[in-house]
Structures are given as structure tokens and as C-alpha cells.
Design a protein around this motif. Sequence first.
Motif, PDB file in Angstrom:
ATOM      1  N   ASP A 185      77.739  15.842 -17.451  1.00 17.16           N
ATOM      2  CA  ASP A 185      78.688  14.918 -18.087  1.00 17.16           C
ATOM      3  C   ASP A 185      78.051  14.282 -19.322  1.00 17.16           C
ATOM      4  OD1 ASP A 185      81.188  13.153 -17.855  1.00 17.16           O
ATOM      5  OD2 ASP A 185      79.536  11.736 -18.077  1.00 17.16           O
ATOM      6  N   GLY A 186      78.862  14.124 -20.360  1.00 15.67           N
ATOM      7  CA  GLY A 186      78.357  13.509 -21.594  1.00 15.67           C
ATOM      8  C   GLY A 186      77.647  14.513 -22.468  1.00 15.67           C
ATOM      9  N   ASN A 246      85.229   2.240 -25.428  1.00 13.64           N
ATOM     10  CA  ASN A 246      85.211   2.792 -26.782  1.00 13.64           C
ATOM     11  C   ASN A 246      86.229   2.052 -27.645  1.00 13.64           C
ATOM     12  OD1 ASN A 246      85.439   4.191 -29.166  1.00 13.64           O
ATOM     13  ND2 ASN A 246      85.187   6.213 -28.212  1.00 13.64           N
ATOM     14  N   TYR A 253      78.074   0.650 -25.187  1.00 14.59           N
ATOM     15  CA  TYR A 253      78.817   1.877 -24.872  1.00 14.59           C
ATOM     16  C   TYR A 253      78.029   3.073 -25.371  1.00 14.59           C
ATOM     17  CZ  TYR A 253      82.843   5.006 -24.231  1.00 14.59           C
ATOM     18  OH  TYR A 253      83.669   6.017 -23.833  1.00 14.59           O
ATOM     19  N   GLY A 293      78.691   6.343 -24.322  1.00 13.26           N
ATOM     20  CA  GLY A 293      79.527   7.542 -24.432  1.00 13.26           C
ATOM     21  C   GLY A 293      79.080   8.610 -23.452  1.00 13.26           C
ATOM     22  N   LEU A 311      79.047   8.703 -19.248  1.00  6.68           N
ATOM     23  CA  LEU A 311      79.433   7.884 -18.100  1.00  6.68           C
ATOM     24  C   LEU A 311      78.249   7.538 -17.205  1.00  6.68           C
ATOM     25  CD1 LEU A 311      81.477   6.517 -16.226  1.00  6.68           C
ATOM     26  CD2 LEU A 311      81.986   8.773 -15.262  1.00  6.68           C
ATOM     27  N   TYR A 318      87.635   3.024 -19.096  1.00  5.58           N
ATOM     28  CA  TYR A 318      88.246   4.083 -19.885  1.00  5.58           C
ATOM     29  C   TYR A 318      89.739   4.074 -19.532  1.00  5.58           C
ATOM     30  CZ  TYR A 318      88.242   7.772 -23.243  1.00  5.58           C
ATOM     31  OH  TYR A 318      88.444   8.477 -24.421  1.00  5.58           O
TER      32      TYR A 318
HETATM   33  P1  P6P Z   1      84.899   8.996 -25.653  1.00  8.81           P
HETATM   34  C1  P6P Z   1      81.932  12.273 -21.741  1.00  8.81           C
HETATM   35  O1  P6P Z   1      82.724  13.254 -22.399  1.00  8.81           O
HETATM   36  C2  P6P Z   1      82.888  11.396 -20.938  1.00  8.81           C
HETATM   37  O2  P6P Z   1      83.541  12.175 -19.996  1.00  8.81           O
HETATM   38  C3  P6P Z   1      82.110  10.266 -20.290  1.00  8.81           C
HETATM   39  O3  P6P Z   1      80.827  10.638 -19.910  1.00  8.81           O
HETATM   40  C4  P6P Z   1      82.088   9.210 -21.367  1.00  8.81           C
HETATM   41  O4  P6P Z   1      81.999   7.884 -20.841  1.00  8.81           O
HETATM   42  C5  P6P Z   1      83.424   9.424 -22.081  1.00  8.81           C
HETATM   43  O5  P6P Z   1      83.809  10.780 -21.831  1.00  8.81           O
HETATM   44  C6  P6P Z   1      83.297   9.237 -23.567  1.00  8.81           C
HETATM   45  O6  P6P Z   1      84.589   9.456 -24.127  1.00  8.81           O
HETATM   46  O7  P6P Z   1      86.379   9.292 -25.828  1.00  8.81           O
HETATM   47  O8  P6P Z   1      84.599   7.508 -25.721  1.00  8.81           O
HETATM   48  O9  P6P Z   1      83.985   9.811 -26.512  1.00  8.81           O
END
Ligand code: P6P
Length: 337
Positions: free
Chosen positions: A121-122, A214, A245, A247, A249, A265
Motif C-alpha cells: 500500500d502507498g 489530503n 499526511y 499519503g 496509509l 479519507y
Molecule cells: P491520495 C495509497 O494509494 C492509499 O491507498 C493510502 O495508502 C493513502 O493514505 C491514500 O491512498 C492516499 O490517497 O488521494 O491522498 O493520494
Amino acid sequence: MAQHTFRTLGEFIIEKQEDFRYSTGELSRLLSAIKLAAKVVNSEVNKAGIADITGQAGNTNIQGEEQQKLDVLANDLFIKALSQREVVCGIASEENDNFIEIEAGDNVHLSKYVVLIDPLDGSSNIDVNVSVGTIFSIYRRVTQPGTPVELKDFLQKGSQQVAAGYIIYGSSTMLVYTTGNGVNGFTLDPTLGTFYLSHPDMKTPTQGKIYSINEGYYFKFPQGVKNYIKHCQEEKDDRPYTSRYIGSLAADFHRNLLKGGIYIYPTTSQSPNGKLRLLYECNPMAFLIEQAGGKASDGFKRILDITPTELHQRVAFFCGSAAMVTKAEEFMSEAVH
Ligand code: P6P
């Protein structure tokens, strides 16, 4: 540096096996498979820049997101590690459109667990050397052992999870998990390749000073979220709070778990169901935060009470210190009534 408690993750898993009556050791073997895969993925993430396996794999996943090479590699590694231990009858992954049926040797379908995973993730942060994470969620199957796993084995409420956790590949690599008896964190000693218990019985503060969202999407947020952000920013009582933040999770969640805070989110005009996936992002993190004394909802309803309808369904996510999530829910409720 984590104080070596010399209690390794392997020993801890075995010790905690006694928490499960009639435990056959299958869950222990499952968690050990995750431990092994985490070490291998950690090694790949740490050398990504050197081994030039960063950048894009040239494919896109069901989410329509560019698959990073490490995404693909992490997915393959976890699926292989889980498949070889003959303790899992099915796997669902963010990187696979459909669930995977595991036919393990002679014990075809006799394994009783299914695993849902976000393998990396991320991943958009990989190329800029920001922490990324693996998130996993484990259930007992609801269909008969010895029969092929079915979609209903995966579409269970988060309250039915047997275990959940994440690995964060950051300045140090940690594995944090729960089996429903509290949350424990283990830090990898890369020189020995061993996870040591560094954060026993983790609890998150009821009130924190950090809000994570965000704010670039501010004008697309529901009014309740806009009102809550203004509440966080006003000079009053214990505010203003600090905005943090990353970005990623796992990284935002881990910091807020330790220090207190809220991660949001929400739905937006662009993503009317939110962005995060219920089954392999929100449910496992919700299980963890509740076990640590915090709270997780979609702004109105407890995440763990949501009945899933689709493997990759998205949901709004408010997660962290209980008092902060409750306050945000009050703003959400006021804005719609
Ligand atoms: P945005 C990463 O793609 C994710 O799934 C999470 O880890 C993260 O918090 C979020 O999306 C970030 O999304 O739209 O702020 O770039």
C-alpha cells in the motif's frame, strides 16, 4: 532503537496460540508465513533504488492504478508464502481482480483460513523513498472445508476477523498485528533477520493533536468534513492541531496509533464511495485501532459492522483516537440533519 526484549515474533506467535481453544497451530503457521514474506519484501523494498526494480511495471490493476514493479513482486511473494504453508484455502488481493483458490497438495481446500491483502500500500511513494506498507486481514472460511472457497468466504463483516495487521517498511521495518487480544508491535533487526517484540500491548491515546487528510481535495469534501477541518484549525481549547499526511496509509496510521490522531479519507465529489478499500485496508486497520482503544467508522457507521457486497468495494474512512473520531462524526451528523 527498540530495546531488545529478546522475545521474537516466532516465540510470541507460539505463546499466543494458547489464546485459541482447540488451536491446531494453523493460525500460527499462517502468521509465520506472513512473517517470512515480510522479511523478503523488506529486503526488496530496501534495495529498490539500487536494483532498479522501481518504476512502473507497465500494467494497471483493477483499481486502474499503475502497478509498480514492487507491487507485483510483493503480491507474488505473499501469495507464494501463503500458498506453500497449506493453511490458507483462498487469497484476495488488491492486485488481483478475483480471489485466488489455493489447492494445496492432498489437502485440497481443507485449510480453514482465507487472507485478504494489500501487498504494498502507498506504492506511489516507493520512488521517492517514503514508507510503504503491507496490510493483511484473516478470516475463518464460512463454507465447508474440502469444498472450493467461495466469494462469501471473503465478504464477511470486519467484526468476524480472526487476525489483522500491517508491516511498515520505513526507517525501521515493523510488523504490528492483533488476534483479538490486544495489539503488539515487532521491529525487524535486519542484521539477524529477526522480528523482536518492541511495542507490547499498544494503546492509542483517546485524544490526539494530529489530523491526517489530503486537504488538496478540500473543495470536494462533504460539508461535515470541511467543518471538522475548520474545527481542527481554530485557535481554541486544545487547538489548533497539527496536520500530518504522508499519503501512505500504513505510515499515517502507525504514527497516529503511537501518538494519537485521526486519519480521514472521506467520500469526495470525485470518489463518491471514498478511495480506501473496505476489505483489505479499512477492516484490518479498524480491527487494530479498536483493539488499541481507538475507533473507526465511515463517518456514521462502525467500519467493522459494514456488510461487504464486493471484493474491492471502497468506503469512507475515519480512524484513530476515539474522542477525535467521535467529534468528526458529530460534524458529519450535524451537516446532514
Ligand atoms: P491520495 C495509497 O494509494 C492509499 O491507498 C493510502 O495508502 C493513502 O493514505 C491514500 O491512498 C492516499 O490517497 O488521494 O491522498 O493520494
